[in-house]
Design a protein around this motif. Structure first.
Motif, PDB file in Angstrom:
ATOM      1  N   ILE A  73       0.812  -1.218   0.000  1.00 30.56           N
ATOM      2  CA  ILE A  73       0.000   0.000   0.000  1.00 30.56           C
ATOM      3  C   ILE A  73       0.845   1.268   0.000  1.00 30.56           C
ATOM      4  O   ILE A  73       0.349   2.336  -0.313  1.00 30.56           O
ATOM      5  N   LYS A  74       2.131   1.158   0.341  1.00 32.49           N
ATOM      6  CA  LYS A  74       3.008   2.332   0.333  1.00 32.49           C
ATOM      7  C   LYS A  74       3.591   2.593  -1.051  1.00 32.49           C
ATOM      8  O   LYS A  74       3.733   3.734  -1.465  1.00 32.49           O
ATOM      9  N   THR A  75       3.939   1.527  -1.794  1.00 36.95           N
ATOM     10  CA  THR A  75       4.614   1.685  -3.083  1.00 36.95           C
ATOM     11  C   THR A  75       3.738   1.352  -4.279  1.00 36.95           C
ATOM     12  O   THR A  75       4.069   1.710  -5.400  1.00 36.95           O
ATOM     13  N   GLY A  76       2.632   0.627  -4.055  1.00 36.31           N
ATOM     14  CA  GLY A  76       1.784   0.193  -5.155  1.00 36.31           C
ATOM     15  C   GLY A  76       2.299  -1.034  -5.891  1.00 36.31           C
ATOM     16  O   GLY A  76       1.679  -1.507  -6.832  1.00 36.31           O
ATOM     17  N   VAL A  77       3.437  -1.568  -5.479  1.00 37.09           N
ATOM     18  CA  VAL A  77       4.011  -2.747  -6.124  1.00 37.09           C
ATOM     19  C   VAL A  77       3.096  -3.947  -5.890  1.00 37.09           C
ATOM     20  O   VAL A  77       2.639  -4.178  -4.771  1.00 37.09           O
ATOM     21  N   ARG A  78       2.852  -4.716  -6.962  1.00 35.26           N
ATOM     22  CA  ARG A  78       1.982  -5.893  -6.897  1.00 35.26           C
ATOM     23  C   ARG A  78       2.803  -7.151  -7.096  1.00 35.26           C
ATOM     24  O   ARG A  78       3.767  -7.157  -7.854  1.00 35.26           O
ATOM     25  N   GLU A  79       2.371  -8.214  -6.425  1.00 28.78           N
ATOM     26  CA  GLU A  79       3.056  -9.503  -6.536  1.00 28.78           C
ATOM     27  C   GLU A  79       2.045 -10.606  -6.263  1.00 28.78           C
ATOM     28  O   GLU A  79       1.115 -10.417  -5.495  1.00 28.78           O
ATOM     29  N   SER A  80       2.245 -11.746  -6.901  1.00 26.12           N
ATOM     30  CA  SER A  80       1.400 -12.907  -6.635  1.00 26.12           C
ATOM     31  C   SER A  80       2.271 -14.065  -6.178  1.00 26.12           C
ATOM     32  O   SER A  80       3.394 -14.227  -6.652  1.00 26.12           O
ATOM     33  N   ARG A  81       1.755 -14.833  -5.245  1.00 30.88           N
ATOM     34  CA  ARG A  81       2.430 -16.026  -4.737  1.00 30.88           C
ATOM     35  C   ARG A  81       1.422 -17.155  -4.667  1.00 30.88           C
ATOM     36  O   ARG A  81       0.240 -16.926  -4.450  1.00 30.88           O
ATOM     37  N   VAL A  82       1.902 -18.393  -4.820  1.00 32.89           N
ATOM     38  CA  VAL A  82       1.047 -19.562  -4.680  1.00 32.89           C
ATOM     39  C   VAL A  82       1.588 -20.419  -3.554  1.00 32.89           C
ATOM     40  O   VAL A  82       2.783 -20.720  -3.515  1.00 32.89           O
ATOM     41  N   LEU A  83       0.726 -20.791  -2.630  1.00 34.37           N
ATOM     42  CA  LEU A  83       1.067 -21.741  -1.573  1.00 34.37           C
ATOM     43  C   LEU A  83       0.385 -23.053  -1.916  1.00 34.37           C
ATOM     44  O   LEU A  83      -0.783 -23.077  -2.304  1.00 34.37           O
ATOM     45  N   ASP A  84       1.112 -24.161  -1.771  1.00 31.52           N
ATOM     46  CA  ASP A  84       0.593 -25.467  -2.164  1.00 31.52           C
ATOM     47  C   ASP A  84       1.061 -26.501  -1.148  1.00 31.52           C
ATOM     48  O   ASP A  84       2.260 -26.668  -0.932  1.00 31.52           O
ATOM     49  N   THR A  85       0.127 -27.205  -0.528  1.00 26.13           N
ATOM     50  CA  THR A  85       0.505 -28.184   0.502  1.00 26.13           C
ATOM     51  C   THR A  85       1.181 -29.417  -0.087  1.00 26.13           C
ATOM     52  O   THR A  85       1.742 -30.217   0.651  1.00 26.13           O
ATOM     53  N   ARG A  86       1.162 -29.561  -1.401  1.00 24.35           N
ATOM     54  CA  ARG A  86       1.872 -30.685  -2.026  1.00 24.35           C
ATOM     55  C   ARG A  86       3.355 -30.381  -2.225  1.00 24.35           C
ATOM     56  O   ARG A  86       4.108 -31.241  -2.648  1.00 24.35           O
ATOM     57  N   SER A  87       3.778 -29.164  -1.909  1.00 28.25           N
ATOM     58  CA  SER A  87       5.188 -28.793  -2.011  1.00 28.25           C
ATOM     59  C   SER A  87       6.016 -29.600  -1.024  1.00 28.25           C
ATOM     60  O   SER A  87       5.503 -30.108  -0.017  1.00 28.25           O
ATOM     61  N   GLU A  88       7.307 -29.688  -1.285  1.00 29.36           N
ATOM     62  CA  GLU A  88       8.196 -30.435  -0.401  1.00 29.36           C
ATOM     63  C   GLU A  88       8.241 -29.829   1.000  1.00 29.36           C
ATOM     64  O   GLU A  88       8.296 -30.533   1.994  1.00 29.36           O
ATOM     65  N   ASP A  89       8.239 -28.507   1.076  1.00 32.46           N
ATOM     66  CA  ASP A  89       8.266 -27.802   2.358  1.00 32.46           C
ATOM     67  C   ASP A  89       6.899 -27.184   2.648  1.00 32.46           C
ATOM     68  O   ASP A  89       6.118 -26.914   1.732  1.00 32.46           O
ATOM     69  N   LEU A  90       6.618 -26.942   3.914  1.00 30.62           N
ATOM     70  CA  LEU A  90       5.436 -26.176   4.299  1.00 30.62           C
ATOM     71  C   LEU A  90       5.835 -24.713   4.258  1.00 30.62           C
ATOM     72  O   LEU A  90       6.628 -24.258   5.069  1.00 30.62           O
ATOM     73  N   ASP A  91       5.337 -23.991   3.280  1.00 29.77           N
ATOM     74  CA  ASP A  91       5.676 -22.576   3.149  1.00 29.77           C
ATOM     75  C   ASP A  91       4.769 -21.735   4.026  1.00 29.77           C
ATOM     76  O   ASP A  91       3.554 -21.906   4.029  1.00 29.77           O
ATOM     77  N   TRP A  92       5.375 -20.813   4.762  1.00 32.57           N
ATOM     78  CA  TRP A  92       4.658 -19.828   5.556  1.00 32.57           C
ATOM     79  C   TRP A  92       4.795 -18.506   4.833  1.00 32.57           C
ATOM     80  O   TRP A  92       5.823 -18.215   4.242  1.00 32.57           O
ATOM     81  N   PHE A  93       3.774 -17.702   4.881  1.00 32.52           N
ATOM     82  CA  PHE A  93       3.850 -16.368   4.303  1.00 32.52           C
ATOM     83  C   PHE A  93       3.564 -15.377   5.417  1.00 32.52           C
ATOM     84  O   PHE A  93       2.593 -15.537   6.153  1.00 32.52           O
ATOM     85  N   ILE A  94       4.402 -14.363   5.550  1.00 37.72           N
ATOM     86  CA  ILE A  94       4.239 -13.355   6.601  1.00 37.72           C
ATOM     87  C   ILE A  94       3.854 -12.033   5.953  1.00 37.72           C
ATOM     88  O   ILE A  94       4.574 -11.510   5.113  1.00 37.72           O
ATOM     89  N   PHE A  95       2.686 -11.506   6.343  1.00 32.96           N
ATOM     90  CA  PHE A  95       2.235 -10.215   5.847  1.00 32.96           C
ATOM     91  C   PHE A  95       2.748  -9.114   6.764  1.00 32.96           C
ATOM     92  O   PHE A  95       2.309  -9.014   7.905  1.00 32.96           O
ATOM     93  N   PRO A  96       3.647  -8.259   6.276  1.00 32.39           N
ATOM     94  CA  PRO A  96       4.009  -7.093   7.078  1.00 32.39           C
ATOM     95  C   PRO A  96       2.845  -6.087   7.104  1.00 32.39           C
ATOM     96  O   PRO A  96       1.862  -6.243   6.363  1.00 32.39           O
ATOM     97  N   LEU A  97       2.951  -5.079   7.914  1.00 32.14           N
ATOM     98  CA  LEU A  97       1.838  -4.154   8.124  1.00 32.14           C
ATOM     99  C   LEU A  97       1.378  -3.451   6.858  1.00 32.14           C
ATOM    100  O   LEU A  97       0.217  -3.096   6.734  1.00 32.14           O
ATOM    101  N   SER A  98       2.248  -3.222   5.892  1.00 34.12           N
ATOM    102  CA  SER A  98       1.863  -2.422   4.724  1.00 34.12           C
ATOM    103  C   SER A  98       1.401  -3.258   3.531  1.00 34.12           C
ATOM    104  O   SER A  98       1.159  -2.733   2.467  1.00 34.12           O
ATOM    105  N   LEU A  99       1.248  -4.562   3.694  1.00 34.25           N
ATOM    106  CA  LEU A  99       0.910  -5.435   2.564  1.00 34.25           C
ATOM    107  C   LEU A  99      -0.570  -5.774   2.580  1.00 34.25           C
ATOM    108  O   LEU A  99      -1.096  -6.253   3.564  1.00 34.25           O
ATOM    109  N   ARG A 100      -1.247  -5.515   1.476  1.00 38.36           N
ATOM    110  CA  ARG A 100      -2.684  -5.748   1.379  1.00 38.36           C
ATOM    111  C   ARG A 100      -2.940  -6.911   0.438  1.00 38.36           C
ATOM    112  O   ARG A 100      -2.282  -7.065  -0.583  1.00 38.36           O
ATOM    113  N   THR A 101      -3.928  -7.743   0.760  1.00 43.24           N
ATOM    114  CA  THR A 101      -4.335  -8.801  -0.161  1.00 43.24           C
ATOM    115  C   THR A 101      -5.445  -8.242  -1.041  1.00 43.24           C
ATOM    116  O   THR A 101      -6.215  -7.391  -0.639  1.00 43.24           O
TER     117      THR A 101
END
Length: 102
Positions: A73-101
Motif C-alpha cells: 500500500i506504500k509503493t503500489g508494487v503488486r506480486e502474486s504467490r502460490v502456496l501449495d501443501t503438495r510442495s516439499e516444504d510447508l511454506d509460511w507467508f508473513i504479511f508485514p503491516l503495509s501489505l494488502r491482499t
C-alpha cells in the motif's frame, strides 16, 4: 477418560469460515498477546482486500492450494504467490503491516 471437548465460536460466511484459536478471551489458551485463527476458504472464493494495521499476519496452508495476490500500500508494487501443501516444504507467508491482499 477425562478429555475435554472445547466449544469454540466459528464465524461462518458465504466464502468460508473463521475461528479464533488463541485469544485472551478463552480461559483454556495459555498465551497472552497472541491471536491465532484457523480459516476455511471455499473453492474459488476470496477472503481478501484488507491489510493488517496493528500486527503481522502469518499464513500457512493445512490443505490445498491458495493464490495470494498482494499489493504494497506504500509503493503500489503488486506480486502474486502460490502456496501449495503438495510442495516439499510447508511454506509460511508473513504479511508485514503495509501489505494488502486483493
Amino acid at each position: 477418560m477425562n478429555v475435554p471437548v472445547l466449544p469454540w465460536q466459528k464465524h461462518v460466511r458465504d466464502d468460508g469460515w473463521l475461528a479464533e484459536l488463541v485469544s485472551m478471551k478463552y480461559k483454556y489458551t495459555p498465551f497472552t498477546g497472541i491471536h491465532s485463527y484457523v480459516v476455511s476458504v471455499s473453492p474459488g472464493r476470496s477472503r481478501a482486500n484488507h491489510y493488517p494495521e496493528k500486527k503481522e499476519e502469518w499464513i500457512a496452508l493445512a490443505a490445498g492450494t491458495a493464490a495470494l495476490h498482494l499489493v504494497d500500500i506504500k509503493t503500489g508494487v503488486r506480486e502474486s504467490r502460490v502456496l501449495d501443501t503438495r510442495s516439499e516444504d510447508l511454506d509460511w507467508f508473513i504479511f508485514p503491516l503495509s501489505l494488502r491482499t486483493r
